[in-house]
Structures are given as structure tokens and as C-alpha cells.
Write a protein that holds these residues in place. Sequence first.
Motif, mmCIF file in Angstrom:
data_model
loop_
_atom_site.group_PDB
_atom_site.id
_atom_site.type_symbol
_atom_site.label_atom_id
_atom_site.label_comp_id
_atom_site.label_asym_id
_atom_site.label_seq_id
_atom_site.Cartn_x
_atom_site.Cartn_y
_atom_site.Cartn_z
ATOM 1 N N ARG A 171 17.437 52.121 90.146
ATOM 2 C CA ARG A 171 18.816 52.420 89.750
ATOM 3 C C ARG A 171 19.765 51.365 90.306
ATOM 4 O O ARG A 171 20.696 50.926 89.637
ATOM 5 N N PHE A 172 19.535 50.950 91.553
ATOM 6 C CA PHE A 172 20.378 49.956 92.197
ATOM 7 C C PHE A 172 20.348 48.640 91.422
ATOM 8 O O PHE A 172 21.384 48.038 91.149
ATOM 9 N N LYS A 173 19.168 48.193 91.059
ATOM 10 C CA LYS A 173 19.027 46.924 90.332
ATOM 11 C C LYS A 173 19.519 47.052 88.890
ATOM 12 O O LYS A 173 20.238 46.189 88.396
ATOM 13 N N GLY A 174 19.157 48.137 88.207
ATOM 14 C CA GLY A 174 19.593 48.339 86.828
ATOM 15 C C GLY A 174 19.377 47.106 85.979
ATOM 16 O O GLY A 174 18.287 46.551 85.927
ATOM 17 N N LEU A 175 20.431 46.641 85.340
ATOM 18 C CA LEU A 175 20.371 45.452 84.486
ATOM 19 C C LEU A 175 20.988 44.224 85.159
ATOM 20 O O LEU A 175 21.140 43.187 84.519
ATOM 21 N N MET A 176 21.313 44.349 86.454
ATOM 22 C CA MET A 176 21.932 43.222 87.152
ATOM 23 C C MET A 176 21.043 41.983 87.073
ATOM 24 O O MET A 176 19.823 42.076 87.175
ATOM 25 N N ALA A 199 28.126 64.742 83.853
ATOM 26 C CA ALA A 199 27.045 63.757 83.704
ATOM 27 C C ALA A 199 26.085 63.797 84.885
ATOM 28 O O ALA A 199 26.497 63.802 86.040
ATOM 29 N N VAL A 200 24.787 63.822 84.558
ATOM 30 C CA VAL A 200 23.741 63.763 85.583
ATOM 31 C C VAL A 200 22.849 62.538 85.396
ATOM 32 O O VAL A 200 22.087 62.179 86.281
ATOM 33 N N SER A 201 22.924 61.923 84.209
ATOM 34 C CA SER A 201 22.167 60.697 83.961
ATOM 35 C C SER A 201 22.922 59.825 82.963
ATOM 36 O O SER A 201 23.840 60.286 82.283
ATOM 37 N N VAL A 202 22.500 58.560 82.918
ATOM 38 C CA VAL A 202 23.175 57.572 82.084
ATOM 39 C C VAL A 202 22.126 56.777 81.323
ATOM 40 O O VAL A 202 21.063 56.465 81.854
ATOM 41 N N ILE A 203 22.432 56.462 80.081
ATOM 42 C CA ILE A 203 21.577 55.578 79.283
ATOM 43 C C ILE A 203 22.383 54.336 78.947
ATOM 44 O O ILE A 203 23.476 54.424 78.373
ATOM 45 N N GLU A 204 21.844 53.174 79.327
ATOM 46 C CA GLU A 204 22.471 51.902 78.996
ATOM 47 C C GLU A 204 21.755 51.316 77.786
ATOM 48 O O GLU A 204 20.527 51.307 77.726
ATOM 49 N N LEU A 205 22.550 50.842 76.828
ATOM 50 C CA LEU A 205 22.043 50.344 75.549
ATOM 51 C C LEU A 205 22.670 48.988 75.229
ATOM 52 O O LEU A 205 23.743 48.668 75.739
ATOM 53 N N PRO A 206 22.053 48.227 74.329
ATOM 54 C CA PRO A 206 22.708 46.995 73.872
ATOM 55 C C PRO A 206 24.048 47.315 73.208
ATOM 56 O O PRO A 206 24.192 48.353 72.545
#
Length: 122
Positions: free
Chosen positions: A28-33, A91-98
Motif C-alpha cells: 500500500r505504501f509503495k502503490g504506484l509511486m 470508504a474502506v478500500s480504493v481502486i486506482e485505474l488508468p
Amino acid sequence: MLKTNLLNLDTKRVIAEEVKPAYTFWKRFKGLMLTKSMPENLALHLSPCPSIHTFLMRYHIDVLYLNDRNEIVGLEENLAPGKTGKRYPEAVSVIELPAGKIKATLTAAGQAVAFVEKNEQN
């Protein structure tokens, strides 16, 4: 090979053909960084995670905020690098999309999503 699709239960559209999980602190920390781009059919699911940021990112993303029933309680389109996402109390979760994926798949707040495992043949 087993892959997880993200399916909009209301429209029956596939939002992403591959969902990458980010369920540990470090993922989670790294994610898309520090990534250069996001493949068109990819999604990143961060859980537990009520909000996100796009610091150290190089591209825009779309964001879905989900409650504990996988219903979309909020969304952001085209969130720019270096920004903080909105906060949704449910919100309890997140979805990252293009970027552009929300519009392209007719995804809206109030709809529900499902994580569907698919067997992909090589």
C-alpha cells in the motif's frame, strides 16, 4: 494462470482485466509511486485504505472509493500527480485505474463492483 478481473455489477462491464492486490503495509505504501505508466487493463486495489495520494507519481489516474460491500461511495477522474485524493467516511478500500477508465466503462457512484477470478490460458 489465474487473474482477477474487476467487474461493474450494475453495467456488467469489465473495468479492469487484471487487479493487482496491495494488501500489506509495504504494498500500500509503495502503490504506484515511481512507476512510469499504468497499463490500460490494470487496476491496483489498496485495502484497507480510505484515501490516497499521488505523490512521486508521473501520470494521472482514476480512483474508485469502495465501502465494505464493494459499492462505489466516491470517485475521482484524472487525479493529477502530486495531489491528495478526497476522503469518503464510508470508504474502506480504493481502486486506482488508468485515467479515462471511469468514463470509458460508464462507472458511477452507487454502483457495485466484484472481483472475479478468471483462468487465463497461455
